[in-house]
Write an enzyme that holds these catalytic residues in place. Structure first.
Site, short mmCIF file in Angstrom:
data_model
loop_
_atom_site.label_atom_id
_atom_site.label_comp_id
_atom_site.label_asym_id
_atom_site.label_seq_id
_atom_site.Cartn_x
_atom_site.Cartn_y
_atom_site.Cartn_z
CG HIS A 94 36.00 42.68 101.26
ND1 HIS A 94 35.53 41.93 102.31
CD2 HIS A 94 35.47 42.14 100.13
CE1 HIS A 94 34.73 40.98 101.85
NE2 HIS A 94 34.68 41.08 100.53
CG ASP A 97 36.36 44.70 104.77
OD1 ASP A 97 35.21 45.09 104.48
OD2 ASP A 97 36.79 43.56 104.52
#
Length: 430
Positions: A94, A97
């Site tokens: 993501h 992240d």
């Protein structure tokens, strides 16, 4: 900043018992059949906290007061070292992240792009590839009432800006898919929700993503990951069948596929193989998140897979359906919060890969032996006869069918489904 390999005590890639990347299985190498990926979020973002206690992992890039972008670079170094030690050919991420959120969307997207440049260099050096990227449209407070389904169109626009950035980065990194998980696309109570309006918003959002995919020339698959609940009480992407109905309504069934997770299947009241087979039947099978849920707990526990029969049946249905094209097995799994040694991260992934390889060999036996498929073919063989073909082709009416039964004196009798015999057969392959 620590050296890339200073975090783990292991220095050489894990030695597998079953996983031999170049071993041929059913016409492809194991690596091609399984297409393993390691996810960024559980492995490097989750600090080991739970609702009753704080972090337990104490990762160096979680340290308070550190420079967020320096920590993001450190995290990327360690991530690619894990990918190397575990022997995984792909990874997934993501945007939140890999890089810290900034004060504005522009700053946040630039942070992601800077780490994307780091990824590009590491991918070129290592040969590790991107299975898929995605945008986190659920963690920030702004998304508490959804992203595409939010009652505020400005939130919809902000989410679109995030997705545009990550879709373009995924394309530039030659990612093979792009995933949309509707973590907050649902509702807590109908008392404040207009379901029809929210579904239309979500349909419009996905059409915008499809349009942009074609505009930039991204050839990978767009995937939706079904889940019935958690974090919302009810999510609109409940299961594979629900997703297909949604895609059909908004003209997306040829553009979007599904990424199926075992734990989510359980929460929806299904088995893993049910969701896989349903996706194949509806023509929207894409990829897999390979983890397991605790069947005694009613939430998404994201544990590493260790149920050999369950994984073997999943792979059996995947391969019989044609296998992966752009998808793969992504380990959307996290360590238990008491597994605090960094090497636990390597070994958990490596042992999960070995289990999947062993399960693949069992699936190969099932397919080569053909007893399961033969039973199914025999059970439905009447539909290949004249009467079955005429019914399915729409060439007989209700009146004609009733007349056929009367004229021919048909008195069909039930035949055993032999469920217990087939279940016993599966255990023999183990």
């Amino acid at each position: 900043m620590s050296a890339p390999n200073a975090y783990f005590t292991l220095t050489e890639p894990h030695q597998f018992q079953y996983y031999q990347p170049q071993r041929m299985v059913l016409g492809k190498t194991m690596e091609q059949q399984l297409r393993f990926a390691i996810c960024y979020w559980h492995s490097f973002v989750w600090p080991g906290l739970d609702p009753f206690g704080g972090e337990t992992f104490m990762r160096p890039w979680h340290a308070a007061g550190g420079d967020p972008m320096e920590q993001a670079h450190h995290k990327a170094d360690v991530a690619f070292e894990l990918f190397r030690l575990a022997g995984a050919p792909f990874f997934t991420f993501h945007d939140r992240d890999i890089a810290p959120e900034g004060q504005t969307l522009r700053e946040s997207n630039l942070n992601v792009r800077r780490i994307g440049e780091v990824f590009a260099r590491k991918m070129a050096d290592s040969g590790i590839k991107l299975l898929w990227g995605t945008a986190n449209l659920f963690s920030n407070r702004r998304y508490m009432s959804g992203a595409a389904t939010n009652p505020d169109p400005e939130v919809f626009a902000y989410a679109a800006g995030q997705v545009k950035n990550v879709l373009e980065l995924t394309h530039e990194l030659k990612g093979e898919n792009y995933v949309l998980w509707g973590g907050r696309e649902g509702y807590e109570t109908l008392l404040n929700t207009h379901v029809g309006r929210e579904l239309d918003q979500l349909g419009r959002f996905l059409n915008l993503v499809v349009e942009h995919k074609h505009k930039i020339g991204f050839k990978g698959a767009l995937l939706i990951e079904p889940k019935p609940a958690e974090p919302t009480k009810h999510q609109y992407d409940y299961d594979v069948a629900t997703v297909y109905g949604f895609l059909k309504r908004y003209g997306l069934e040829k553009e979007v596929q599904v990424n199926i997770e075992q734990n989510h299947a359980l929460l929806a009241g299904h088995t893993f193989e049910h969701e896989i087979e349903m996706a194949h039947a509806l023509g929207i099978f894409g990829s897999i998140d390979m983890n397991r849920g605790d069947e005694m707990l009613g939430w998404d526990t994201d544990q590493f897979p260790n149920n050999l029969q369950q994984v073997a049946l999943a792979l059996y249905h995947i391969i019989r359906g044609g296998g992966f094209t752009s998808g793969g097995l992504n380990f959307d799994a996290k360590l238990r919060r008491q597994s605090i040694d960094p090497d636990d991260l390597v070994l958990a992934h490596a042992e999960a890969m070995d289990l999947c390889a062993r399960a693949l060999l069992i699936a190969e036996k099932m397919i080569a032996d053909d007893q399961l498929s033969a039973h199914v073919r025999a059970r439905y063989q009447g539909w290949d006869g004249e009467l079955g073909r005429e019914i399915l082709a729409g060439r007989v009416s209700l009146d004609q069918l009733a007349a056929t039964v009367e004229q021919q004196g048909l008195d069909p009798q039930p035949r055993s489904g032999r469920q217990e015999r087939l279940e016993a057969l599966v255990t023999r392959y183990l």
